[in-house]
Scaffold this active site. Sequence first.
Site, PDB file in Angstrom:
ATOM      1  N   ASP A   4      34.750  45.429  44.850  1.00  0.00           N
ATOM      2  CA  ASP A   4      35.584  45.611  43.636  1.00  0.00           C
ATOM      3  C   ASP A   4      35.289  46.933  42.935  1.00  0.00           C
ATOM      4  O   ASP A   4      36.167  47.530  42.314  1.00  0.00           O
ATOM      5  CB  ASP A   4      35.408  44.442  42.658  1.00  0.00           C
ATOM      6  CG  ASP A   4      33.969  44.216  42.238  1.00  0.00           C
ATOM      7  OD1 ASP A   4      33.054  44.762  42.884  1.00  0.00           O
ATOM      8  OD2 ASP A   4      33.743  43.471  41.265  1.00  0.00           O
ATOM      9  N   SER A  41      33.461  40.917  46.489  1.00  0.00           N
ATOM     10  CA  SER A  41      32.563  41.582  45.522  1.00  0.00           C
ATOM     11  C   SER A  41      31.129  41.087  45.617  1.00  0.00           C
ATOM     12  O   SER A  41      30.531  40.654  44.627  1.00  0.00           O
ATOM     13  CB  SER A  41      33.100  41.384  44.105  1.00  0.00           C
ATOM     14  OG  SER A  41      34.435  41.781  44.063  1.00  0.00           O
ATOM     15  N   ARG A  96      42.121  35.456  43.806  1.00  0.00           N
ATOM     16  CA  ARG A  96      43.513  35.901  43.649  1.00  0.00           C
ATOM     17  C   ARG A  96      44.083  36.354  44.991  1.00  0.00           C
ATOM     18  O   ARG A  96      43.374  36.952  45.808  1.00  0.00           O
ATOM     19  CB  ARG A  96      43.592  37.100  42.692  1.00  0.00           C
ATOM     20  CG  ARG A  96      43.462  36.745  41.241  1.00  0.00           C
ATOM     21  CD  ARG A  96      43.794  37.936  40.357  1.00  0.00           C
ATOM     22  NE  ARG A  96      43.090  39.140  40.773  1.00  0.00           N
ATOM     23  CZ  ARG A  96      43.520  40.380  40.501  1.00  0.00           C
ATOM     24  NH1 ARG A  96      44.630  40.562  39.822  1.00  0.00           N
ATOM     25  NH2 ARG A  96      42.827  41.422  40.903  1.00  0.00           N
TER      26      ARG A  96
END
Length: 902
Positions: A642, A588, A524
Amino acid sequence: QVDRYLYHMRISDDVLLDVMARFQAEMVKGLGRDTNPTATVKMLPSFVRSLPDGSEKGEFLAVDLGGSQLRAHQVKVFDNGKQSGQLESKFYPTPKEVIQGNGAELFGYVADCLIDFMETKNLTHKKLPLGFTFSFPCKQTKLDEGVLLAWTKHFKVRGVQDTDVVSSLCKTLQEHKASFEPNVDLDVLALVNDTVGTMMTCGYDDQRCEVGLIIGTGTNACYMEDMRNIDLVEGDEGRMCINTEWGAFGDDGALEDLRTEFDRELDLGSLNPGKQLFEKMISSLYLGELVRLILLKMTKEGLLFNGKVSTALLTKGKIETKHVSAMEKYKEGLSNTKEILTELNLSPSEEDCIAVQHVCTIVSFRSANLCAAALAAILTRLRENKKLLRMRTTVGIDGGLYKTHPQYAKRLHKVVRRLVPNCDVRFLLSVNGSGKGAAMVTAVAYRLAAQRKQIDAALAPFLLSLEALREVKNKMRTELAYGLKRETQGSATVKMLPTYVCGTPDGTEKGKYLALDLGGTNFRVLLVKIRSGRRRSVQMYNKIFAIPLEIMQGTGEELFDHIVQCIADFLEYMGIKGARLPLGFTFSFPCRQASIDKGTLVGWTKGFKATDCEGEDVVDMLREAIRRRNEFDLDIVAVVNDTVGTMMTCGYEDPNCEIGLIAGTGSNVCYMEDMKNIEIVEGNEGKMCINTEWGGFGDNGCIDNIRTKYDQEVDEGSLNPGKQRYEKMTSGMYLGEIVRQILIDLTKQGLLFRGQISESLRKRGIFETKFLSQIESDRLALLQVRRILQQLGLDSTCDDSIIVKEVCAAVSKRAAQICGAGLAAIVEKKREDQGVKHLRITVGVDGTLYKLHPHFSRVLQETVKELAPQCDVNFMLSEDGSGKGAALITAVAKRLHNVGQK
């Protein structure tokens, strides 16, 4: 003339549909806890939970009490791939003094007959399971117990009603063993109604059979009902056979408009006036008597036999149902009718014979019609339970009236098909349902008990005691300490990586930020606008891009070029290509950081395998890719995990949030640690967020005692064998795969899917964790579970679905518990570090497993509470930790940088 006389016995389809609706209403009443006491149709749970699946085997005894004869059977069931069985029987009369005597005499007689049978067959030296067919209404609370509610069918034994007939039989057998036959050793495993026995016998030959019907001396029906609809029994998983005891339908007056003067007269002269009214209208015990009463009245009114009433017509029971059946053999003309009437000392003319034959037809036709209406109600309920527009099913049938009456079966089939046109019904004649059926129920009970043992053994390693969970917590505490110490950090499995995030939001953050989020199969790019002051808010705009497998597992250069291509598309889309915005990069994967904008990849997880990345600074790789493209420039302020983003997002709402937890595709925790405890970073003042990377906990073998063979199989088949062992036991990426390994093992043992391992079950990754969440949903009926399994190419029975649900529950519960044990170690550490007796703290949580699984969050919270009782932990759901969180970290880093400069 006869038609006019018996007009009320002829029933139209509209009336039958009405009877069907009345019976359906009575069924619902009988199934409800509050309405059952006043229901006439008692809907008795039989505790038979499964139909034969063809794998039953062994030798069983059955004794059958309920008619004019007591029958003893020896049944051998072979599991030779052909589903075959052998039946040997012996019949004993049931004398009047026994069936109308006392309980001791009755059970003494049953025991005598059984022992005689065993001696005849040379079975006294064997310990055999016994099924007891007892064809009277009983209230059962388990399979091997039954309290007699009322006698029917001319039985009137004193002292038995309201007692458990199984314990009475067992007690009598024990007494006989002590007195006469010390070698006899019988184990009464199941009490079975003859109707249930019929269904089970036919179910052995046809696995679609889920309804049993008796239409003989007595009448009754049973069927497989969904447990969720049976209020009288705890639990809502699976199905159970319900013995309707429909003979009492109408005892409350519900059929009064259909009963004739002859029905009322017959009832008054019976052993149980006012009871079993439906049975008295349709069973063979009463049809002959109904015909006699009709003929008597017609004769008295001069319509038959020139008005001459013979002694036979005045004698109760003189016309039997066998006479009715014989007189309806139309192919033989009137000869049978004339012969039977002559034997009854009547002098019939041809017209008399025709009239009598017609009376018999109307009486038996009414019986078939009413029976069909009640059966149609059961079939409709089954279809509705399954939520099918059209249903194929089989009805197992037994009983003398159905078998011997020349027209009855044909009439019944025809009317049923007319009343339920959306059910394709096969009628299967049972061969010795009450005897073989009892043995089949016993065989199924035997199979289920053996299967239960095997399933329990497979799932036992997943059931962790409180002591085992405490041990996990203590070991995690030890590993956390190793990861923080300079001399042990290099070999520690829990890496305790410093993030250089040294503060949480204070509400003054503002501005425009870009955030990148890479952590799974999607990537994203976000634009985040943060406003401070009274109108404090965070606005986000984002676009999602897929990462193809060939890029996930290609070269590092290809991966980062793809990321930069996605950023370029987003900047173009938002119209901000010229602006040099501060950027937070949520990456992450385990990184070793030397500062907030430097992150060296320790190792890939979650299916990524891009080459030339491990040991490299991912921020440098991103900058180089931006330079290669040469279209725009960005200020990369922070590389973010994350988990840290999750903590920061919740910290923006709740200043008490100092822990971040991810329970989704992966599993990880971060928390704010005192600088003085972080030996691998200079300085002792303030706090820094530590990214524990706890997924590697246990890679040194410290939790091998709770790892199962299934965990080992999943690990060996993964991209990184021997690594991230704790993550492989707790995260969404692997739970479905653990379930698949267990299902394969249970199928190999013949406990699932008929022992057939389908192609789809062989495919790694077929069982996604989202299916666990769906299957374990409390709102989901087993039918929907079966549909999910069918989508996966797994053709499951109802029993299979229950086992699959149980496997999913065991795997996800263990995951939540050991995740909770790890978290308890962290909150306990924080409490002790702060030197307080009681700690109040908030944990920010994100991840699909935590958010979407119906029980994971509850079990995790309960485990933390149990293992860290001095900590009051509040769990707060994060809203986009990896996107919003990355922007907040960037904003906080900018704020702290500006403060430092000033």
